[in-house]
Design a protein around this motif. Sequence first.
Motif, PDB file in Angstrom:
ATOM      1  N   GLN A  15      27.549  51.449  56.620  1.00 35.63           N
ATOM      2  CA  GLN A  15      27.376  52.249  55.403  1.00 35.63           C
ATOM      3  C   GLN A  15      28.627  53.021  54.998  1.00 35.63           C
ATOM      4  OE1 GLN A  15      23.730  54.394  54.501  1.00 35.63           O
ATOM      5  NE2 GLN A  15      23.049  53.961  56.579  1.00 35.63           N
ATOM      6  N   CYS A  16      29.599  53.112  55.895  1.00 35.37           N
ATOM      7  CA  CYS A  16      30.782  53.943  55.630  1.00 35.37           C
ATOM      8  C   CYS A  16      31.516  53.454  54.380  1.00 35.37           C
ATOM      9  CB  CYS A  16      31.708  53.895  56.845  1.00 35.37           C
ATOM     10  SG  CYS A  16      33.248  54.808  56.612  1.00 35.37           S
ATOM     11  N   ILE A  17      31.829  54.407  53.495  1.00 32.73           N
ATOM     12  CA  ILE A  17      32.528  54.051  52.250  1.00 32.73           C
ATOM     13  C   ILE A  17      34.022  54.354  52.330  1.00 32.73           C
ATOM     14  CG2 ILE A  17      30.503  54.266  50.764  1.00 32.73           C
ATOM     15  CD1 ILE A  17      31.496  57.099  50.010  1.00 32.73           C
ATOM     16  N   GLY A  18      34.473  54.828  53.501  1.00 33.97           N
ATOM     17  CA  GLY A  18      35.905  54.995  53.725  1.00 33.97           C
ATOM     18  C   GLY A  18      36.568  56.063  52.878  1.00 33.97           C
ATOM     19  N   ASP A  19      35.822  57.102  52.519  1.00 38.83           N
ATOM     20  CA  ASP A  19      36.437  58.159  51.709  1.00 38.83           C
ATOM     21  C   ASP A  19      37.328  59.086  52.540  1.00 38.83           C
ATOM     22  OD1 ASP A  19      34.607  59.663  53.089  1.00 38.83           O
ATOM     23  OD2 ASP A  19      33.338  60.092  51.362  1.00 38.83           O
ATOM     24  N   GLY A  20      37.206  58.990  53.865  1.00 35.36           N
ATOM     25  CA  GLY A  20      38.101  59.744  54.740  1.00 35.36           C
ATOM     26  C   GLY A  20      37.808  61.228  54.862  1.00 35.36           C
ATOM     27  N   LEU A  21      36.659  61.677  54.379  1.00 28.32           N
ATOM     28  CA  LEU A  21      36.363  63.114  54.469  1.00 28.32           C
ATOM     29  C   LEU A  21      36.263  63.569  55.922  1.00 28.32           C
ATOM     30  CD1 LEU A  21      33.794  63.560  51.554  1.00 28.32           C
ATOM     31  CD2 LEU A  21      36.232  64.075  51.577  1.00 28.32           C
ATOM     32  N   CYS A  22      35.667  62.739  56.768  1.00 33.40           N
ATOM     33  CA  CYS A  22      35.559  63.115  58.187  1.00 33.40           C
ATOM     34  C   CYS A  22      36.948  63.192  58.819  1.00 33.40           C
ATOM     35  CB  CYS A  22      34.676  62.120  58.932  1.00 33.40           C
ATOM     36  SG  CYS A  22      35.216  60.398  58.818  1.00 33.40           S
ATOM     37  N   VAL A  23      37.842  62.304  58.406  1.00 31.04           N
ATOM     38  CA  VAL A  23      39.212  62.311  58.936  1.00 31.04           C
ATOM     39  C   VAL A  23      39.931  63.595  58.525  1.00 31.04           C
ATOM     40  CG1 VAL A  23      41.392  61.045  59.002  1.00 31.04           C
ATOM     41  CG2 VAL A  23      39.239  59.797  58.782  1.00 31.04           C
ATOM     42  N   GLU A  31      39.365  58.376  62.541  1.00 32.40           N
ATOM     43  CA  GLU A  31      40.408  57.737  61.751  1.00 32.40           C
ATOM     44  C   GLU A  31      39.789  56.557  61.000  1.00 32.40           C
ATOM     45  OE1 GLU A  31      43.991  56.372  63.853  1.00 32.40           O
ATOM     46  OE2 GLU A  31      42.916  54.600  64.492  1.00 32.40           O
ATOM     47  N   LEU A  32      40.445  56.135  59.944  1.00 29.91           N
ATOM     48  CA  LEU A  32      39.997  54.943  59.235  1.00 29.91           C
ATOM     49  C   LEU A  32      40.714  53.742  59.835  1.00 29.91           C
ATOM     50  CD1 LEU A  32      39.976  56.072  55.488  1.00 29.91           C
ATOM     51  CD2 LEU A  32      38.060  55.995  57.089  1.00 29.91           C
ATOM     52  N   ASP A  33      39.956  52.688  60.107  1.00 25.03           N
ATOM     53  CA  ASP A  33      40.576  51.497  60.686  1.00 25.03           C
ATOM     54  C   ASP A  33      41.060  50.565  59.572  1.00 25.03           C
ATOM     55  OD1 ASP A  33      38.359  50.206  59.690  1.00 25.03           O
ATOM     56  OD2 ASP A  33      37.477  49.749  61.652  1.00 25.03           O
ATOM     57  N   LYS A  37      37.075  51.793  57.424  1.00 22.06           N
ATOM     58  CA  LYS A  37      35.830  52.381  57.912  1.00 22.06           C
ATOM     59  C   LYS A  37      36.192  53.334  59.038  1.00 22.06           C
ATOM     60  CE  LYS A  37      32.805  48.974  56.207  1.00 22.06           C
ATOM     61  NZ  LYS A  37      31.536  49.221  55.542  1.00 22.06           N
ATOM     62  N   ALA A  38      35.395  54.404  59.145  1.00 14.67           N
ATOM     63  CA  ALA A  38      35.696  55.426  60.141  1.00 14.67           C
ATOM     64  C   ALA A  38      35.421  54.933  61.554  1.00 14.67           C
ATOM     65  CB  ALA A  38      34.863  56.670  59.857  1.00 14.67           C
ATOM     66  N   VAL A  39      36.316  55.308  62.471  1.00  6.76           N
ATOM     67  CA  VAL A  39      36.118  55.052  63.894  1.00  6.76           C
ATOM     68  C   VAL A  39      36.396  56.343  64.652  1.00  6.76           C
ATOM     69  CG1 VAL A  39      36.647  52.597  63.912  1.00  6.76           C
ATOM     70  CG2 VAL A  39      38.500  54.228  64.122  1.00  6.76           C
ATOM     71  N   SER A  57      30.492  66.891  56.535  1.00  8.10           N
ATOM     72  CA  SER A  57      31.229  66.545  55.314  1.00  8.10           C
ATOM     73  C   SER A  57      30.879  65.153  54.813  1.00  8.10           C
ATOM     74  CB  SER A  57      32.738  66.624  55.568  1.00  8.10           C
ATOM     75  OG  SER A  57      33.200  65.478  56.272  1.00  8.10           O
ATOM     76  N   CYS A  58      30.301  64.327  55.674  1.00 10.63           N
ATOM     77  CA  CYS A  58      30.045  62.939  55.284  1.00 10.63           C
ATOM     78  C   CYS A  58      28.981  62.874  54.198  1.00 10.63           C
ATOM     79  CB  CYS A  58      29.615  62.123  56.504  1.00 10.63           C
ATOM     80  SG  CYS A  58      29.262  60.409  56.068  1.00 10.63           S
ATOM     81  N   PRO A  59      29.302  62.319  53.048  1.00 17.45           N
ATOM     82  CA  PRO A  59      28.335  62.284  51.945  1.00 17.45           C
ATOM     83  C   PRO A  59      27.121  61.410  52.241  1.00 17.45           C
ATOM     84  CG  PRO A  59      30.289  61.003  51.382  1.00 17.45           C
ATOM     85  CD  PRO A  59      30.590  61.708  52.677  1.00 17.45           C
ATOM     86  N   ASP A  61      25.890  61.116  55.434  1.00 18.05           N
ATOM     87  CA  ASP A  61      25.235  61.613  56.650  1.00 18.05           C
ATOM     88  C   ASP A  61      25.072  60.521  57.703  1.00 18.05           C
ATOM     89  OD1 ASP A  61      24.916  64.292  56.841  1.00 18.05           O
ATOM     90  OD2 ASP A  61      22.799  64.340  56.290  1.00 18.05           O
ATOM     91  N   ILE A  62      26.122  59.762  57.938  1.00 14.53           N
ATOM     92  CA  ILE A  62      26.017  58.644  58.882  1.00 14.53           C
ATOM     93  C   ILE A  62      26.731  58.927  60.204  1.00 14.53           C
ATOM     94  CG2 ILE A  62      25.673  56.849  57.155  1.00 14.53           C
ATOM     95  CD1 ILE A  62      28.691  56.273  57.288  1.00 14.53           C
ATOM     96  N   ILE A  63      27.174  60.187  60.375  1.00 16.17           N
ATOM     97  CA  ILE A  63      27.808  60.564  61.642  1.00 16.17           C
ATOM     98  C   ILE A  63      26.790  61.351  62.462  1.00 16.17           C
ATOM     99  CG2 ILE A  63      29.673  61.836  62.759  1.00 16.17           C
ATOM    100  CD1 ILE A  63      31.302  61.477  60.177  1.00 16.17           C
ATOM    101  N   VAL A  64      26.453  60.824  63.628  1.00 15.32           N
ATOM    102  CA  VAL A  64      25.486  61.467  64.514  1.00 15.32           C
ATOM    103  C   VAL A  64      26.237  62.005  65.720  1.00 15.32           C
ATOM    104  CG1 VAL A  64      23.438  61.133  65.951  1.00 15.32           C
ATOM    105  CG2 VAL A  64      23.634  59.938  63.753  1.00 15.32           C
TER     106      VAL A  64
HETATM  107  S1  SF4 Z   1      32.937  60.898  55.797  1.00 19.42           S
HETATM  108 FE1  SF4 Z   1      31.327  59.330  56.180  1.00 19.42          FE
HETATM  109  S2  SF4 Z   1      31.601  57.789  54.577  1.00 19.42           S
HETATM  110 FE2  SF4 Z   1      33.461  59.059  54.648  1.00 19.42          FE
HETATM  111  S3  SF4 Z   1      34.889  57.952  55.996  1.00 19.42           S
HETATM  112 FE3  SF4 Z   1      33.786  59.424  57.262  1.00 19.42          FE
HETATM  113  S4  SF4 Z   1      31.993  58.278  58.058  1.00 19.42           S
HETATM  114 FE4  SF4 Z   1      32.812  57.116  56.333  1.00 19.42          FE
END
Ligand code: SF4
Length: 76
Positions: A15-23, A31-33, A37-39, A57-59, A61-64
Amino acid sequence: MGDAAKVKICIDREQCIGDGLCVNEAPETFELDDDQKAVVLDGPGNDLEYILAAAKSCPLDIIVVEDSATGKKLYP
Ligand code: SF4
């Protein structure tokens, strides 16, 4: 010394959209690979407050985040 080793972090990469907010929130933990996608990075990473801020911050909510010792869910 960061807290990443004390928690288990799972990302629903499908589901990650790679917006990098978590980074932005926790750049030593996420980090984005090459697929944009976040890793989760190996190593001590960021302190827990930054890891939790990243999860929040993840829009999507896919980070547990769980306490790796107790299995207690810390986020969401
Ligand atoms: S904040 Fe969420 S959607 Fe955005 S890069 Fe990180 S895991 Fe992916």
